[in-house]
Design an enzyme around this catalytic site. Sequence first.
Site, short mmCIF file in Angstrom:
data_model
loop_
_atom_site.label_atom_id
_atom_site.label_comp_id
_atom_site.label_asym_id
_atom_site.label_seq_id
_atom_site.Cartn_x
_atom_site.Cartn_y
_atom_site.Cartn_z
CB ALA A 1 -0.95 0.12 1.34
CG HIS B 1 10.38 -6.63 14.02
ND1 HIS B 1 10.63 -6.44 15.32
CD2 HIS B 1 9.13 -6.07 13.71
CE1 HIS B 1 9.55 -5.91 15.84
NE2 HIS B 1 8.61 -5.80 15.22
CG HIS C 1 8.31 -2.49 18.15
ND1 HIS C 1 7.27 -3.38 17.86
CD2 HIS C 1 8.77 -2.60 19.48
CE1 HIS C 1 6.90 -3.84 18.96
NE2 HIS C 1 7.60 -3.40 19.73
P1 FDA Z 1 7.86 -1.24 3.90
O1 FDA Z 1 7.45 -2.76 3.85
O2 FDA Z 1 7.33 -0.36 4.70
O3 FDA Z 1 7.94 -0.75 2.18
C1 FDA Z 1 7.86 -1.48 1.19
C2 FDA Z 1 7.22 -0.88 -0.10
O4 FDA Z 1 7.50 -1.41 -1.29
C3 FDA Z 1 5.95 -1.36 0.15
O5 FDA Z 1 4.81 -0.18 0.20
C4 FDA Z 1 5.57 -2.42 -0.92
O6 FDA Z 1 4.23 -2.62 -1.48
C5 FDA Z 1 6.58 -1.63 -2.03
N1 FDA Z 1 7.11 -2.86 -2.92
C6 FDA Z 1 7.64 -3.91 -2.47
N2 FDA Z 1 8.11 -4.33 -3.99
C7 FDA Z 1 7.70 -3.78 -4.84
C8 FDA Z 1 8.03 -3.69 -6.05
N3 FDA Z 1 8.56 -4.72 -6.93
N4 FDA Z 1 7.34 -2.74 -6.90
C9 FDA Z 1 6.67 -1.73 -6.35
N5 FDA Z 1 6.68 -1.58 -4.96
C10 FDA Z 1 6.95 -2.51 -4.15
N6 FDA Z 1 7.28 -1.90 13.59
C11 FDA Z 1 7.07 -0.95 14.33
O7 FDA Z 1 7.74 0.20 14.50
N7 FDA Z 1 6.06 -1.24 15.48
C12 FDA Z 1 5.34 -2.07 15.26
O8 FDA Z 1 4.55 -2.17 16.16
C13 FDA Z 1 5.39 -3.21 14.19
N8 FDA Z 1 4.63 -4.09 14.29
C14 FDA Z 1 4.64 -4.91 12.99
C15 FDA Z 1 3.37 -5.59 12.74
C16 FDA Z 1 3.44 -6.39 11.52
C17 FDA Z 1 2.30 -7.21 11.36
C18 FDA Z 1 4.50 -6.13 10.62
C19 FDA Z 1 4.35 -6.92 9.30
C20 FDA Z 1 5.56 -5.44 10.83
C21 FDA Z 1 5.58 -4.58 12.09
N9 FDA Z 1 6.62 -3.80 12.65
C22 FDA Z 1 6.44 -2.83 13.42
C23 FDA Z 1 7.91 -3.87 11.52
C24 FDA Z 1 7.65 -2.65 10.60
O9 FDA Z 1 6.47 -2.10 10.30
C25 FDA Z 1 8.74 -2.92 9.28
O10 FDA Z 1 9.86 -3.08 9.67
C26 FDA Z 1 8.69 -1.49 8.46
O11 FDA Z 1 7.36 -0.84 8.19
C27 FDA Z 1 9.63 -1.82 7.29
O12 FDA Z 1 9.73 -0.74 6.47
P2 FDA Z 1 10.51 -0.79 5.16
O13 FDA Z 1 10.79 0.73 4.71
O14 FDA Z 1 11.72 -1.44 5.45
O15 FDA Z 1 9.63 -1.51 4.11
#
Ligand code: FDA
Length: 569
Positions: A85, A504, A547
């Site tokens: 998203a 994570h 986190h």
């Molecule tokens: P992130 O996943 O945010 O961004 C990647 C983006 O790239 C996405 O929007 C994706 O759709 C896009 N994408 C991927 N491949 C693509 C492609 N080929 N082409 C175009 N777009 C593409 N952390 C915290 O601080 N507090 C918390 O409470 C929690 N709890 C938690 C619960 C759950 C269920 C999850 C899954 C994770 C958490 N986390 C968390 C962890 C934290 O949310 C997470 O580590 C980060 O949001 C990751 O951020 P990034 O920027 O690395 O990737």
Amino acid sequence: ERESQYDFVIVGGGTSGLVVANRLSEMSDVTVAVIEAGDSVLNNSNVTSVTGYGRSFGTAIDWQYQTEDQKYAGGSKQIMRAGKAIGGTSTINGMSYTRAQNVQIDSWESLGNKGWNWQSLFPYYMKSEGFQVPTQDQISFGADYYSDYHGEHGPMKVGWPKFLTNSTVLPALDESFNHLGVPYNRDVNGGLMVGLTSHPNTIDSEANVRHDAARAYYWPYQSRPNLKIISNTHANKIIWGNDSDGDAVAIGVEVNNINGKQIIHASKEVILSAGSLKSPALLELSGIGNPDILNKYDIPVKVNISTVGENLQDQTNNGLSYEGKEFWLGSPTFSALPSADQLYGESFYTIASNVNSSLADYAETIANSSNGALKASNLLAVFQVQWDLIFRSKVPFAEIVFLPIAHTFSVEYWPLLPFSRGSIHIKSADPSEPAAINPNYFMFEQDLTTQSDVAWYIRKVFGTRPLADLVGDERSPGLEHVPENASDSTWNSWVKANYRSNFHPVGTASMLPRNKGGVVNTDLKVYGTKNVRVIDASVLPYQLCGHLTSTLYAMAERASDLIKRRYTF
Ligand code: FDA
């Protein structure tokens, strides 16, 4: 076929990517495009609701990556969730806002990442944060903070939910933990995290909605003429031009959407922010990685970096639950972060020395399982740092999250710094095919034992008054499944049958010197390239005690400044 051209092309409009997009587009003379596979979730109530954790799991905005069979953990596959998203995983996560232990960030620098330490990152935690001072009412329910640790002017709103859990819970937890030698910590966000705390969340307290990366960093800025989100569009790979000074030069990104394939051209840089389970795959699809893997799929090797996709580190999460003797309303934000000595008491020294004498074995085992992509000596250096953090600096060893809701008091927990290491690699040259994701959960007996030890400790916590008086029977695992004096193997079986990913994942394009196994340098630039960076959880060289989002926001803020410095002179 339509073509478009921007100065910066960012792949992934998620947690980190939107920070970079926002900050780079502050330079009014450059253009920034963000390629995002997902769509807007601004009005998706599974996202906005502050009590809706989990509601978006399994829906269209969850990538729900599937792992390979977890052979050390009972054999089954796991789901690793991530947001698809505008806003990325910050739109589906648990919203907890806790940073890291100061020495942990300092250790990045001691491993060779000059300029990355707690002191240099701290101003960026502050810069990204829009701290909302709790009301008297919230304070009376346990919200607490030191204003020196918080920034009040940044985009990301941080605060407590409008309705906090009954005010009787925190004092009961505090008194019980006091008996167990775990202190109360008024604010874990100043670099010292050990203790029991009531942490803030990434939340708009006033509106009572989730504050995700898009609400903070994109929607208020969407009218900037030089900032464009190309949503519902999947990035396939980087397109290369002619090398310059022996370095690979990116000229754009091949994407795929409803209009078919096209190239989004980048005249300055391509920045991968697709998350730690996607950015390494994009590097491999673009010819950056381990030649043994690229050759299998006939992908020409552009830069030989054998560690791309290695070093995958996640944590493992289990839950316990108790019958509640009270009825609890409101959102709980209570965590305990005990250090290993607090958790283990007298066995601390034995465990410390056992782990210490295993580090070389761990390094050797992982190097072998990577078919030589990782060097044992590099792994050992990181493990020694990790050991020092746990057993010498005594950083938090586990996080225990307390969830008293309605008539049930449940708990989730995860040991913070496991030694297991896995990998993520492509299984095909076709970008639409899923990658092989293998976190190797419980690769080492020690990680499994630790997972059981923390569960055993939680039982002890719930047996300690006055907390013990708030709960009745243990429902999960329950004494019928794991009796009072259960053996280690009974606990271990329960762990393996019930654990899940802690979501994570980090480390898959680590920031480290190249000869120590790094994929990106201290400017987060990919080695051997002129203009490709990775800015997301992939670059964290190892797991943190907080986190992840707070640190990712800070890191992306700092990285943006490093980039801007290059283009504003
Ligand atoms: P992130 O996943 O945010 O961004 C990647 C983006 O790239 C996405 O929007 C994706 O759709 C896009 N994408 C991927 N491949 C693509 C492609 N080929 N082409 C175009 N777009 C593409 N952390 C915290 O601080 N507090 C918390 O409470 C929690 N709890 C938690 C619960 C759950 C269920 C999850 C899954 C994770 C958490 N986390 C968390 C962890 C934290 O949310 C997470 O580590 C980060 O949001 C990751 O951020 P990034 O920027 O690395 O990737």
